[in-house]
Design an enzyme around this catalytic site. Structure first.
Site, PDB file in Angstrom:
ATOM      1  N   TRP A 125       0.824  -1.220   0.000  1.00  0.00           N
ATOM      2  CA  TRP A 125       0.000   0.000   0.000  1.00  0.00           C
ATOM      3  C   TRP A 125       0.855   1.266   0.000  1.00  0.00           C
ATOM      4  O   TRP A 125       0.352   2.344  -0.255  1.00  0.00           O
ATOM      5  CB  TRP A 125      -0.916   0.019   1.225  1.00  0.00           C
ATOM      6  CG  TRP A 125      -2.078  -0.917   1.176  1.00  0.00           C
ATOM      7  CD1 TRP A 125      -2.281  -1.945   0.284  1.00  0.00           C
ATOM      8  CD2 TRP A 125      -3.216  -0.926   2.060  1.00  0.00           C
ATOM      9  NE1 TRP A 125      -3.467  -2.587   0.567  1.00  0.00           N
ATOM     10  CE2 TRP A 125      -4.061  -1.981   1.650  1.00  0.00           C
ATOM     11  CE3 TRP A 125      -3.592  -0.155   3.157  1.00  0.00           C
ATOM     12  CZ2 TRP A 125      -5.258  -2.267   2.312  1.00  0.00           C
ATOM     13  CZ3 TRP A 125      -4.779  -0.445   3.816  1.00  0.00           C
ATOM     14  CH2 TRP A 125      -5.609  -1.487   3.386  1.00  0.00           C
ATOM     15  N   LYS A 126       2.130   1.126   0.344  1.00  0.00           N
ATOM     16  CA  LYS A 126       2.994   2.304   0.519  1.00  0.00           C
ATOM     17  C   LYS A 126       2.318   3.271   1.487  1.00  0.00           C
ATOM     18  O   LYS A 126       1.654   2.823   2.421  1.00  0.00           O
ATOM     19  CB  LYS A 126       3.333   2.917  -0.851  1.00  0.00           C
ATOM     20  CG  LYS A 126       3.909   1.855  -1.809  1.00  0.00           C
ATOM     21  CD  LYS A 126       4.552   2.410  -3.031  1.00  0.00           C
ATOM     22  CE  LYS A 126       5.100   1.263  -3.875  1.00  0.00           C
ATOM     23  NZ  LYS A 126       5.801   1.717  -5.080  1.00  0.00           N
TER      24      LYS A 126
ATOM     25  N   SER B  13       4.668  -1.776 -11.813  1.00  0.00           N
ATOM     26  CA  SER B  13       3.570  -1.511 -12.750  1.00  0.00           C
ATOM     27  C   SER B  13       2.812  -2.779 -13.157  1.00  0.00           C
ATOM     28  O   SER B  13       2.393  -2.906 -14.307  1.00  0.00           O
ATOM     29  CB  SER B  13       4.081  -0.759 -13.989  1.00  0.00           C
ATOM     30  OG  SER B  13       4.593   0.511 -13.609  1.00  0.00           O
TER      31      SER B  13
ATOM     32  N   GLY C 241       2.020  -2.333  -6.263  1.00  0.00           N
ATOM     33  CA  GLY C 241       1.882  -1.040  -5.602  1.00  0.00           C
ATOM     34  C   GLY C 241       0.523  -0.435  -5.895  1.00  0.00           C
ATOM     35  O   GLY C 241      -0.495  -0.803  -5.311  1.00  0.00           O
ATOM     36  N   GLY C 242       0.493   0.497  -6.854  1.00  0.00           N
ATOM     37  CA  GLY C 242      -0.716   1.258  -7.155  1.00  0.00           C
ATOM     38  C   GLY C 242      -1.969   0.411  -7.327  1.00  0.00           C
ATOM     39  O   GLY C 242      -3.038   0.754  -6.794  1.00  0.00           O
TER      40      GLY C 242
HETATM   41  P1  13P Z   1       3.709  -0.054  -8.674  1.00  0.00           P
HETATM   42  O1  13P Z   1       2.907  -1.337  -8.812  1.00  0.00           O
HETATM   43  O2  13P Z   1       2.863   1.114  -8.266  1.00  0.00           O
HETATM   44  O3  13P Z   1       4.568   0.190  -9.855  1.00  0.00           O
HETATM   45  O4  13P Z   1       4.703  -0.284  -7.421  1.00  0.00           O
HETATM   46  C1  13P Z   1       5.482  -1.419  -7.376  1.00  0.00           C
HETATM   47  C2  13P Z   1       6.126  -1.489  -6.044  1.00  0.00           C
HETATM   48  O5  13P Z   1       7.002  -0.725  -5.718  1.00  0.00           O
HETATM   49  C3  13P Z   1       5.641  -2.526  -5.106  1.00  0.00           C
HETATM   50  O6  13P Z   1       6.483  -2.652  -4.006  1.00  0.00           O
END
Ligand code: 13P
Length: 252
Positions: free
Chosen positions: A10-11, A212, A233-234
């Protein structure tokens, strides 16, 4: 056969009010895909909430970092034992955002991975090259250096208690995923590196791809022989997207 793991990083996203809806959707979707493992990796303050909402569900959870220290005067740090108090199974270590923003070097990342394994947590160890390193032909040298630091510190047997994640820095948050060929080449090389030390451990190691990943590109990535899941991530912030990646992993 290695089980596929779809882990949502989730960051620095989420809110106490908004998390329950996402967690509920992820938990019910995960229950329909029993051949795939799921996890969410959330900001520390939400661990209690996530534990309450996901206990007994088909989705595990974890944190995005862990201290390499056990306890003591380490302001702002969170120990592996504390994460276990909240039911965590995983902790990300060595994410490129922490390497870049917090100066975490290979030795520190290895120490964090060791602290996690010793406590009974599964570290998700991230490796990956920058665009300049890829263009300079340094990709394998960089990821081997990052892997070797962990391999040497843990010893190959303890590597069996880890998950590896290949996240090319240039693919993170850019919408530009690695191509299947680029990803498979690095994943196979990482697995071979561990297999050279112990072929059973190398053969069983889960290696996730991150950068991504979306429902639209997940199937071609998840079909590759050395890709055992995704670190998302996103797309982990929208249940439909996250579960779409899970469905691709189930089909692959
Ligand atoms: P994204 O999927 O947003 O590119 O991020 C990847 C990531 O850093 C997962 O740890």
């Amino acid at each position: 056969m290695r089980t596929k793991l779809i882990a949502g990083n989730w960051k620095m996203h989420g809110s106490l009010a908004g998390n329950p809806a996402l967690l509920q959707s992820v938990a019910s979707g995960a229950a329909t895909l029993p051949t795939v493992s799921f996890a969410v990796l959330v900001p520390f303050p939400y661990l209690a909430q996530v534990q309450a909402r996901l206990s007994g569900s088909a989705c595990a959870w974890g944190a995005q970092d862990v201290s390499d220290e056990v306890r003591g005067a380490f302001t702002g740090e969170v120990s592996a034992a504390m994460l276990l108090d909240f039911g965590c199974r995983y902790a990300v270590v060595g994410h490129s955002e922490r390497r870049a923003r917090h100066g975490e070097d290979d030795a520190r990342v290895a120490a964090k991975a060791l602290a996690a394994v010793e406590a009974g947590l599964t570290p998700i160890v991230c490796v990956g090259e920058t665009l300049a390193e890829r263009e300079g032909g340094q990709t394998l040298a960089v990821v081997f250096r990052q892997l070797d630091a962990v391999l040497e510190r843990l010893g190959v047997r303890r590597m069996a208690g880890t998950v590896l994640a290949y996240e090319p820095v240039w693919a993170i948050g850019t919408g530009r995923s690695a191509t299947p060929d680029q990803a498979q080449e690095v994943h196979a090389a990482l697995r071979q590196r561990v297999s050279n030390a112990d072929w059973v451990v190398g053969g069983g190691l889960q290696i996730l791809y991150g950068g991504s990943v979306k429902p639209a590109n997940a199937l071609e990535l998840m079909r590759l022989p050395d890709i055992d899941g995704a670190l998302v991530g996103g797309a982990s912030l929208a249940a439909d997207d996250f579960l779409g990646i899970g469905r691709a992993a189930a089909l692959a």
